[in-house]
Design an enzyme around this catalytic site. Sequence first.
Site, short mmCIF file in Angstrom:
data_model
loop_
_atom_site.label_atom_id
_atom_site.label_comp_id
_atom_site.label_asym_id
_atom_site.label_seq_id
_atom_site.Cartn_x
_atom_site.Cartn_y
_atom_site.Cartn_z
N ASP A 1 47.15 -28.15 59.79
CA ASP A 1 47.68 -28.92 60.92
C ASP A 1 46.92 -30.24 61.11
O ASP A 1 47.38 -31.13 61.83
CB ASP A 1 47.66 -28.09 62.22
CG ASP A 1 46.26 -27.67 62.66
OD1 ASP A 1 45.29 -27.89 61.90
OD2 ASP A 1 46.13 -27.12 63.77
N LYS B 1 44.37 -34.02 52.36
CA LYS B 1 45.42 -32.98 52.44
C LYS B 1 46.78 -33.65 52.69
O LYS B 1 47.79 -33.26 52.10
CB LYS B 1 45.11 -31.98 53.55
CG LYS B 1 43.93 -31.06 53.27
CD LYS B 1 44.12 -30.12 52.08
CE LYS B 1 45.15 -29.04 52.32
NZ LYS B 1 45.17 -28.07 51.18
#
Length: 352
Positions: A135, A163
């Site tokens: 997240d 990421k």
Amino acid sequence: MKAKTSILITGGAGFIGSHLVRLFVKKYPQYQIYNLDNLTYAGNLENLKDIEDLPNYKFIKGDIVDQEFINEIFDTYKFDRVIHLAAESHVDRSIEDPLAFVMTNVIGTMNLLNAFKSLWKNDFKNKLFYHISTDEVYGSLGTEGLFTEETSYDPNSPYSASKASSDHFVRAYGETYGMPYIISNCSNNYGPHQFPEKLIPLFINNILNGKALPVYGDGNYTRDWLFVIDHAEAIDLIFHKGIIKETYNIGGFNEWKNIDLVKLLCQQMDSKLARPKGTSEALITYVKDRPGHDLRYAIDANKLKSELGWEPSVTFEEGLEKTISWYLENEKWLNHVTSGAYQDYYKLQYQQ
Ligand code: NAD
Ligand code: TYD
């Protein structure tokens, strides 16, 4: 024709990967599971001792950054599907050495994508590149709101930027070459086998050793915590029932301010260790803040809940209790991973 579907799980000797490998090896004897891991400081085959001799499991030691090696093993094993978890995963380390995160998280992911592209050619029937993300790619929330699958990417740390970059490449390979992919973005995990650089295991280890508990800044940062086995179950569900080219957010519906979490952890540790109330809390020490520290992460996991029927199975209190018990019963594991290089890391990070 191959008898079994062959599934590559990368990073399977790490924290989340080892829980996922165990789940798949035990639950799906019809799959051949290959665990590819370079055994960095965060990878530990001790995590998989109980399944290492099962016939549908094989460990392959190797670096996803090494394209030649990756091509060779793809040639040998002709994987049908991948669940890609191998990564450098700690924000503080990414602040010290961002390039290491680009190498593993971006270049390593690219190498896997390219190897699948050439192995699968244009025949993508029954193939899947399932990319495990975080997240943190969404950046930081203020005091209100939740991350949904539609939230724009806005990464703030070198970890989350790497990421986010890998997520974008996976999506781009789907759009450009038609590679079937799914991405899931999960909130903070906790549970057995987590390396004691992350908040919860680091603090458990420090409490055991009577060391200071270094709370960054004022401790009013918020994270959404999920028990690692619930994450593994969500990955299983998404792997089997998720829709190609979709993103799924995974979260615990479980927000905690760091300082409140630390106080709960202290209470549970005192009670487990039969120490007088307040013993562990007295170790709390406010230290210099993390640069670029994201204020709040909170996931809206309702898509996963409504479309695939997933829900976390334990409350935070139960999960934390299980986690503490595991670390207390596995002090040997903890002592092993905190010897050697860990001491140097600790000195550098915490100046003590
Ligand atoms: P971890 O650091 O515990 O494990 C990572 C594993 O990858 C280790 O076993 C390590 O040896 C291996 N690895 C690292 N570099 C490699 C390389 N170059 N080649 C081959 N193997 C390599 O990480 P984790 O917490 O288990 O996270 C797994 C994945 O889940 C990561 O992609 C991470 O971004 C993501 N994620 C983690 C969390 C969390 O809270 N831990 C939350 C959401 C998403
Ligand atoms: P961490 O476990 O590193 O996960 P992430 O940064 O990926 O969310 O940290 C969780 C929270 O705890 C984060 O707000 C930073 C804070 N923290 C501390 O206050 N002290 C520490 O020693 C560590 C490692 C983290």
